[in-house]
Design a protein around this motif. Structure first.
Motif, mmCIF file in Angstrom:
data_model
loop_
_atom_site.group_PDB
_atom_site.id
_atom_site.type_symbol
_atom_site.label_atom_id
_atom_site.label_comp_id
_atom_site.label_asym_id
_atom_site.label_seq_id
_atom_site.Cartn_x
_atom_site.Cartn_y
_atom_site.Cartn_z
ATOM 1 N N THR A 29 0.828 -1.200 0.000
ATOM 2 C CA THR A 29 0.000 0.000 0.000
ATOM 3 C C THR A 29 0.864 1.252 0.000
ATOM 4 O O THR A 29 1.809 1.371 0.802
ATOM 5 C CB THR A 29 -0.918 0.018 1.241
ATOM 6 O OG1 THR A 29 -1.712 -1.181 1.256
ATOM 7 C CG2 THR A 29 -1.841 1.228 1.212
ATOM 8 N N TYR A 30 0.523 2.178 -0.882
ATOM 9 C CA TYR A 30 1.233 3.464 -0.963
ATOM 10 C C TYR A 30 0.560 4.475 -0.039
ATOM 11 O O TYR A 30 -0.648 4.675 -0.085
ATOM 12 C CB TYR A 30 1.235 3.979 -2.407
ATOM 13 C CG TYR A 30 1.863 5.339 -2.575
ATOM 14 C CD1 TYR A 30 3.252 5.491 -2.528
ATOM 15 C CD2 TYR A 30 1.078 6.476 -2.769
ATOM 16 C CE1 TYR A 30 3.840 6.745 -2.684
ATOM 17 C CE2 TYR A 30 1.657 7.730 -2.924
ATOM 18 C CZ TYR A 30 3.041 7.852 -2.870
ATOM 19 O OH TYR A 30 3.611 9.086 -3.018
ATOM 20 N N PHE A 31 1.361 5.117 0.810
ATOM 21 C CA PHE A 31 0.865 6.138 1.726
ATOM 22 C C PHE A 31 1.333 7.505 1.232
ATOM 23 O O PHE A 31 2.542 7.795 1.227
ATOM 24 C CB PHE A 31 1.361 5.881 3.156
ATOM 25 C CG PHE A 31 0.675 4.721 3.826
ATOM 26 C CD1 PHE A 31 -0.385 4.931 4.685
ATOM 27 C CD2 PHE A 31 1.092 3.423 3.562
ATOM 28 C CE1 PHE A 31 -1.032 3.868 5.286
ATOM 29 C CE2 PHE A 31 0.461 2.345 4.164
ATOM 30 C CZ PHE A 31 -0.609 2.561 5.026
ATOM 31 N N ARG A 32 0.361 8.325 0.837
ATOM 32 C CA ARG A 32 0.679 9.610 0.233
ATOM 33 C C ARG A 32 1.306 10.568 1.238
ATOM 34 O O ARG A 32 2.122 11.415 0.872
ATOM 35 C CB ARG A 32 -0.596 10.220 -0.369
ATOM 36 C CG ARG A 32 -0.379 11.517 -1.119
ATOM 37 C CD ARG A 32 -1.678 12.001 -1.767
ATOM 38 N NE ARG A 32 -2.168 11.043 -2.740
ATOM 39 C CZ ARG A 32 -3.331 11.189 -3.394
ATOM 40 N NH1 ARG A 32 -4.088 12.246 -3.157
ATOM 41 N NH2 ARG A 32 -3.712 10.276 -4.262
ATOM 42 N N GLU A 33 0.943 10.437 2.524
ATOM 43 C CA GLU A 33 1.420 11.387 3.520
ATOM 44 C C GLU A 33 2.951 11.451 3.556
ATOM 45 O O GLU A 33 3.548 12.525 3.576
ATOM 46 C CB GLU A 33 0.886 11.024 4.914
ATOM 47 C CG GLU A 33 -0.632 10.979 5.008
ATOM 48 C CD GLU A 33 -1.218 9.664 4.504
ATOM 49 O OE1 GLU A 33 -0.484 8.654 4.486
ATOM 50 O OE2 GLU A 33 -2.382 9.668 4.092
ATOM 51 N N ASP A 34 3.588 10.293 3.619
ATOM 52 C CA ASP A 34 5.055 10.277 3.680
ATOM 53 C C ASP A 34 5.669 9.597 2.463
ATOM 54 O O ASP A 34 6.868 9.308 2.452
ATOM 55 C CB ASP A 34 5.530 9.591 4.965
ATOM 56 C CG ASP A 34 4.987 8.164 5.084
ATOM 57 O OD1 ASP A 34 4.293 7.696 4.158
ATOM 58 O OD2 ASP A 34 5.278 7.524 6.104
ATOM 59 N N GLN A 35 4.816 9.336 1.440
ATOM 60 C CA GLN A 35 5.267 8.743 0.180
ATOM 61 C C GLN A 35 5.999 7.415 0.404
ATOM 62 O O GLN A 35 7.009 7.111 -0.237
ATOM 63 C CB GLN A 35 6.173 9.724 -0.588
ATOM 64 C CG GLN A 35 5.465 11.000 -1.004
ATOM 65 C CD GLN A 35 6.341 11.911 -1.853
ATOM 66 O OE1 GLN A 35 7.560 11.833 -1.833
ATOM 67 N NE2 GLN A 35 5.703 12.782 -2.624
ATOM 68 N N SER A 36 5.476 6.626 1.331
ATOM 69 C CA SER A 36 6.088 5.334 1.642
ATOM 70 C C SER A 36 5.224 4.198 1.092
ATOM 71 O O SER A 36 4.031 4.355 0.850
ATOM 72 C CB SER A 36 6.265 5.161 3.148
ATOM 73 O OG SER A 36 4.989 5.141 3.800
#
Length: 292
Positions: A225-232
């Protein structure tokens, strides 16, 4: 839940006609579009897959058979959302007076859950060449939202003379160089990254390793899963609880496969160790695939 807990041994008389649905794919979808309770019969055509049951009402009868010529075992796990699920093994009655137009059987309780069951494996036998499972549901008070049940299954040959052979016991052993090469070339997912947390889930006999991925070498579908908040890019992997997985610092190579709806770790060496194995395999010609 009181009804489900009290129903340990029951007699089931299922009509031979009606409510018949044969699953033609590995992954099946069943949706109840009516209010009447009934029994749906599912006979998957694959050795691995899942059955998703939306708005369940009544029962789901799953017949698991193998294409293997040897003995096999059927392993499964059940996820429940906003509903209670009881799983029983069904045994057909082969003697005594049969009721005309019906077949009779009895059920033996295997698991009850409102969340997720442990992985459960049932071996085949000469008397029961297929594994018959019966799922029944009970609605929970004060639970809102869509009610869903997901039945994950895998059928695999028994690989030793021991009837209850458990390959999970081998998963705690570190992978040797040849196994690392094979895991890199054939796993469902191959990534590099760091551990972010480790949780021990005693209720399902598993340890969950949360990882932050730095590079995806290969994955079967969209597993992370891509997390936009920290681009992880993150994901969670499972290992048997008895392996005693502990949090570790540093960069790792994570390889593994999908099993019963979860990413399961097969090999997870430090990245520096893998680079040395890779260097040797490329030099002596034992690398089994191309390297990106």
């Amino acid at each position: 839940m009181a009804v489900l807990k009290g129903l340990i041994f029951v007699f089931l008389f299922a009509l031979c006609e009606g409510f018949e649905q044969v699953c033609q794919q590995c992954d099946c979808y069943v949706s109840e579009g009516y209010k009447e309770r009934g029994v749906r019969n599912i006979k998957p055509r694959c050795n691995e897959g899942s059955i998703r049951w939306r708005n369940p009402n009544g029962g789901l009868r799953v017949q698991l058979e193998s294409g293997y010529t040897s003995d096999f075992r059927a392993c499964f796990a059940v996820d429940a959302t906003n509903i209670a699920v009881k799983v029983s093994q069904e045994f057909m009655v082969t003697s005594g007076k049969q009721i005309s137009g019906r077949r009779s059987s009895y059920l033996h309780s295997v698991a009850i859950t409102v969340n997720r069951t442990k992985e459960i494996c049932i071996p085949s036998s000469p008397s029961y060449p297929s594994v018959l499972l019966y799922l029944e549901t009970e609605r929970l008070p004060y639970h809102l939202g869509v009610q869903k049940v997901t039945f994950h299954y895998v059928i695999e040959p028994i690989r030793s003379n021991k009837l209850f052979f458990n390959p999970m016991e081998e998963e705690c052993r570190p992978c040797d160089p040849q196994e690392l090469v094979r895991a890199y070339c054939s796993s469902d997912f191959v990534v590099t990254g760091k551990m972010s947390a480790v949780q021990h889930l005693d209720d399902i006999d598993r340890s969950q390793m949360d990882v932050e991925v730095t590079r995806v070498i290969r994955q079967k579908g969209q597993l992370f899963t891509y997390f936009r908040e920290d681009q992880s890019l993150r994901g969670s992997m499972m290992a048997p609880r008895q392996c005693g997985i502990q949090y570790g610092n540093g960069d790792f190579l994570f390889t593994g496969y999908l099993r019963l709806g979860h990413m399961t770790i097969s090999c997870s060496p430090y990245l520096s160790e893998w680079r040395q194995v890779l260097k040797t395999a490329l030099a002596d010609g034992t690398m089994e695939c191309e390297v990106d």
